[in-house]
Design a protein around this motif. Sequence first.
Motif, PDB file in Angstrom:
ATOM      1  N   ALA A  29     -34.302 -17.223 -24.660  1.00 51.19           N
ATOM      2  CA  ALA A  29     -33.335 -18.038 -23.933  1.00 51.19           C
ATOM      3  C   ALA A  29     -32.195 -18.457 -24.852  1.00 51.19           C
ATOM      4  N   TRP A  30     -31.056 -18.774 -24.251  1.00 55.79           N
ATOM      5  CA  TRP A  30     -29.903 -19.255 -25.003  1.00 55.79           C
ATOM      6  C   TRP A  30     -29.564 -20.662 -24.536  1.00 55.79           C
ATOM      7  N   ASP A  31     -28.859 -21.398 -25.377  1.00 55.93           N
ATOM      8  CA  ASP A  31     -28.493 -22.754 -24.997  1.00 55.93           C
ATOM      9  C   ASP A  31     -26.988 -22.965 -25.148  1.00 55.93           C
ATOM     10  N   VAL A  32     -26.505 -23.912 -24.401  1.00 60.87           N
ATOM     11  CA  VAL A  32     -25.067 -24.162 -24.329  1.00 60.87           C
ATOM     12  C   VAL A  32     -24.524 -24.637 -25.675  1.00 60.87           C
ATOM     13  N   PHE A  56     -13.521 -22.204  -9.956  1.00 65.67           N
ATOM     14  CA  PHE A  56     -14.260 -21.861  -8.735  1.00 65.67           C
ATOM     15  C   PHE A  56     -15.737 -21.601  -9.033  1.00 65.67           C
ATOM     16  N   ILE A  57     -16.004 -20.756 -10.014  1.00 66.41           N
ATOM     17  CA  ILE A  57     -17.401 -20.402 -10.285  1.00 66.41           C
ATOM     18  C   ILE A  57     -18.170 -21.575 -10.893  1.00 66.41           C
ATOM     19  N   THR A  58     -17.466 -22.494 -11.548  1.00 69.88           N
ATOM     20  CA  THR A  58     -18.146 -23.697 -12.032  1.00 69.88           C
ATOM     21  C   THR A  58     -18.647 -24.521 -10.862  1.00 69.88           C
ATOM     22  N   LEU A  59     -17.833 -24.674  -9.837  1.00 67.43           N
ATOM     23  CA  LEU A  59     -18.249 -25.413  -8.641  1.00 67.43           C
ATOM     24  C   LEU A  59     -19.448 -24.759  -7.973  1.00 67.43           C
ATOM     25  N   ILE A  60     -19.436 -23.438  -7.898  1.00 68.23           N
ATOM     26  CA  ILE A  60     -20.536 -22.722  -7.260  1.00 68.23           C
ATOM     27  C   ILE A  60     -21.820 -22.900  -8.056  1.00 68.23           C
ATOM     28  N   GLU A  61     -21.754 -22.689  -9.367  1.00 68.72           N
ATOM     29  CA  GLU A  61     -22.952 -22.789 -10.193  1.00 68.72           C
ATOM     30  C   GLU A  61     -23.489 -24.219 -10.244  1.00 68.72           C
ATOM     31  N   ASP A  62     -22.588 -25.195 -10.221  1.00 66.69           N
ATOM     32  CA  ASP A  62     -23.010 -26.583 -10.379  1.00 66.69           C
ATOM     33  C   ASP A  62     -23.756 -27.125  -9.176  1.00 66.69           C
ATOM     34  N   HIS A  63     -23.780 -26.378  -8.076  1.00 65.00           N
ATOM     35  CA  HIS A  63     -24.501 -26.838  -6.885  1.00 65.00           C
ATOM     36  C   HIS A  63     -25.996 -26.544  -6.989  1.00 65.00           C
ATOM     37  N   LEU A  64     -26.479 -26.274  -8.193  1.00 63.56           N
ATOM     38  CA  LEU A  64     -27.867 -25.913  -8.423  1.00 63.56           C
ATOM     39  C   LEU A  64     -28.873 -26.873  -7.773  1.00 63.56           C
ATOM     40  N   PRO A  65     -28.698 -28.198  -7.824  1.00 71.43           N
ATOM     41  CA  PRO A  65     -29.684 -29.060  -7.156  1.00 71.43           C
ATOM     42  C   PRO A  65     -29.879 -28.718  -5.684  1.00 71.43           C
ATOM     43  N   GLY A  66     -28.791 -28.365  -5.006  1.00 72.07           N
ATOM     44  CA  GLY A  66     -28.904 -27.989  -3.596  1.00 72.07           C
ATOM     45  C   GLY A  66     -29.641 -26.687  -3.405  1.00 72.07           C
ATOM     46  N   TYR A  67     -29.379 -25.709  -4.265  1.00 71.74           N
ATOM     47  CA  TYR A  67     -30.069 -24.428  -4.157  1.00 71.74           C
ATOM     48  C   TYR A  67     -31.568 -24.600  -4.421  1.00 71.74           C
ATOM     49  N   PHE A  68     -31.885 -25.364  -5.466  1.00 76.09           N
ATOM     50  CA  PHE A  68     -33.290 -25.577  -5.804  1.00 76.09           C
ATOM     51  C   PHE A  68     -34.020 -26.297  -4.679  1.00 76.09           C
ATOM     52  N   ASP A  69     -33.343 -27.232  -4.030  1.00 76.62           N
ATOM     53  CA  ASP A  69     -33.953 -27.995  -2.944  1.00 76.62           C
ATOM     54  C   ASP A  69     -34.327 -27.102  -1.770  1.00 76.62           C
ATOM     55  N   TRP A  99     -35.864 -20.116 -13.066  1.00 74.76           N
ATOM     56  CA  TRP A  99     -34.576 -19.742 -12.476  1.00 74.76           C
ATOM     57  C   TRP A  99     -33.626 -20.932 -12.442  1.00 74.76           C
ATOM     58  N   ALA A 100     -34.125 -22.099 -12.040  1.00 74.35           N
ATOM     59  CA  ALA A 100     -33.289 -23.291 -11.961  1.00 74.35           C
ATOM     60  C   ALA A 100     -32.785 -23.702 -13.343  1.00 74.35           C
ATOM     61  N   LEU A 101     -33.644 -23.618 -14.343  1.00 79.69           N
ATOM     62  CA  LEU A 101     -33.216 -23.951 -15.701  1.00 79.69           C
ATOM     63  C   LEU A 101     -32.073 -23.048 -16.144  1.00 79.69           C
ATOM     64  N   GLU A 102     -32.191 -21.764 -15.870  1.00 81.22           N
ATOM     65  CA  GLU A 102     -31.166 -20.822 -16.288  1.00 81.22           C
ATOM     66  C   GLU A 102     -29.869 -21.025 -15.508  1.00 81.22           C
ATOM     67  N   GLU A 103     -29.979 -21.276 -14.212  1.00 86.52           N
ATOM     68  CA  GLU A 103     -28.773 -21.518 -13.419  1.00 86.52           C
ATOM     69  C   GLU A 103     -28.099 -22.830 -13.822  1.00 86.52           C
ATOM     70  N   ASP A 104     -28.888 -23.836 -14.155  1.00 84.13           N
ATOM     71  CA  ASP A 104     -28.309 -25.091 -14.611  1.00 84.13           C
ATOM     72  C   ASP A 104     -27.598 -24.892 -15.949  1.00 84.13           C
ATOM     73  N   THR A 105     -28.149 -24.038 -16.788  1.00 80.15           N
ATOM     74  CA  THR A 105     -27.489 -23.701 -18.051  1.00 80.15           C
ATOM     75  C   THR A 105     -26.146 -23.031 -17.790  1.00 80.15           C
ATOM     76  N   HIS A 106     -26.088 -22.179 -16.765  1.00 79.12           N
ATOM     77  CA  HIS A 106     -24.819 -21.543 -16.393  1.00 79.12           C
ATOM     78  C   HIS A 106     -23.783 -22.610 -16.020  1.00 79.12           C
ATOM     79  N   ALA A 107     -24.202 -23.569 -15.213  1.00 77.56           N
ATOM     80  CA  ALA A 107     -23.282 -24.616 -14.783  1.00 77.56           C
ATOM     81  C   ALA A 107     -22.768 -25.411 -15.979  1.00 77.56           C
ATOM     82  N   ARG A 108     -23.652 -25.748 -16.896  1.00 73.86           N
ATOM     83  CA  ARG A 108     -23.259 -26.522 -18.073  1.00 73.86           C
ATOM     84  C   ARG A 108     -22.337 -25.707 -18.975  1.00 73.86           C
TER      85      ARG A 108
END
Length: 280
Positions: A29-32, A56-69, A99-108
């Motif tokens: 894994a990689w970190d921000v 735009f893609i930051t907004l999409i990725e940052d919606h991770l809590p909604g996707y995980f829910d 998956w959620a951890l990795e997507e949250d890393t994308h958002a960050r």
Amino acid sequence: MTLDETRLPVGEMSTAVDDFLAASPAARAWDVETAFDWSAADAGLLTEGQRSAVRFITLIEDHLPGYFDVYHRNFPVDDTVAPELFVHNRELYHFTVRWALEEDTHARALARYQTAAGIAEPAPLREELAIEGRKHFDLPYEHPVQFFAYALVQEKATQMYYQQLRDVVGDPVLASVLTRLSRDEARHFTFFADVVTRYLRVHGDAAVGPIRDVVANFRMPLADTMRGYWRWALRIADVADYDHTAAYEHLLKVIDRAVDTPTDRVDELLDFIAQCRAVR
């Protein structure tokens, strides 16, 4: 079919999850904080369209809590489900938390790029992300395979966009970020493709109709909730010569490989997906 009968057997789901985790060990894994030289990030090397694409893609990725829910609500791991269903959902949960951890890393990473490169200041950016992040996200599906078929197309489309955007941006730091993101999305696609393949092999024609419905009504995340989504999406598509329906080609390949002897329903599904791609 009952809810239990429409899901994969536990052994099938467990194997898919184990295969994904074995191919994605935590040690890789990689970190921000350490993966990039943030001091070298420079939005001055980007076009206005490329800067818009990053926002735009930051907004999409940052919606991770909604996707995980969505997964929490549709594959619950609590006392609202019978023990047999809990076992299935618990196996899937091993994937969804990674998956959620990795997507949250994308958002960050994307938010960090914006602030490091001079696109946005931290406080206003957090406020901007909260506007969309507070909105409810849902996938109104009834058959479990639909959640995986949707994610298959979405992850592949996202991977392809990141690759194509990487190839045109002028800032090497952003190019490195997009390379990391696209590699993760490719691995996520592989998992969802594996699960859809298993559904087709286990359930056959019973999975065809639900998959068709996903394609017929497909929208990328936040398409129905983000203000000005379609204008913005068209603008950033031009930046990287992008069309999300190109991901349908990969869905076609998954179905073709999964089904040894195509039925009339499978043939109709393949034709329908191909026509959707041609029309778009």
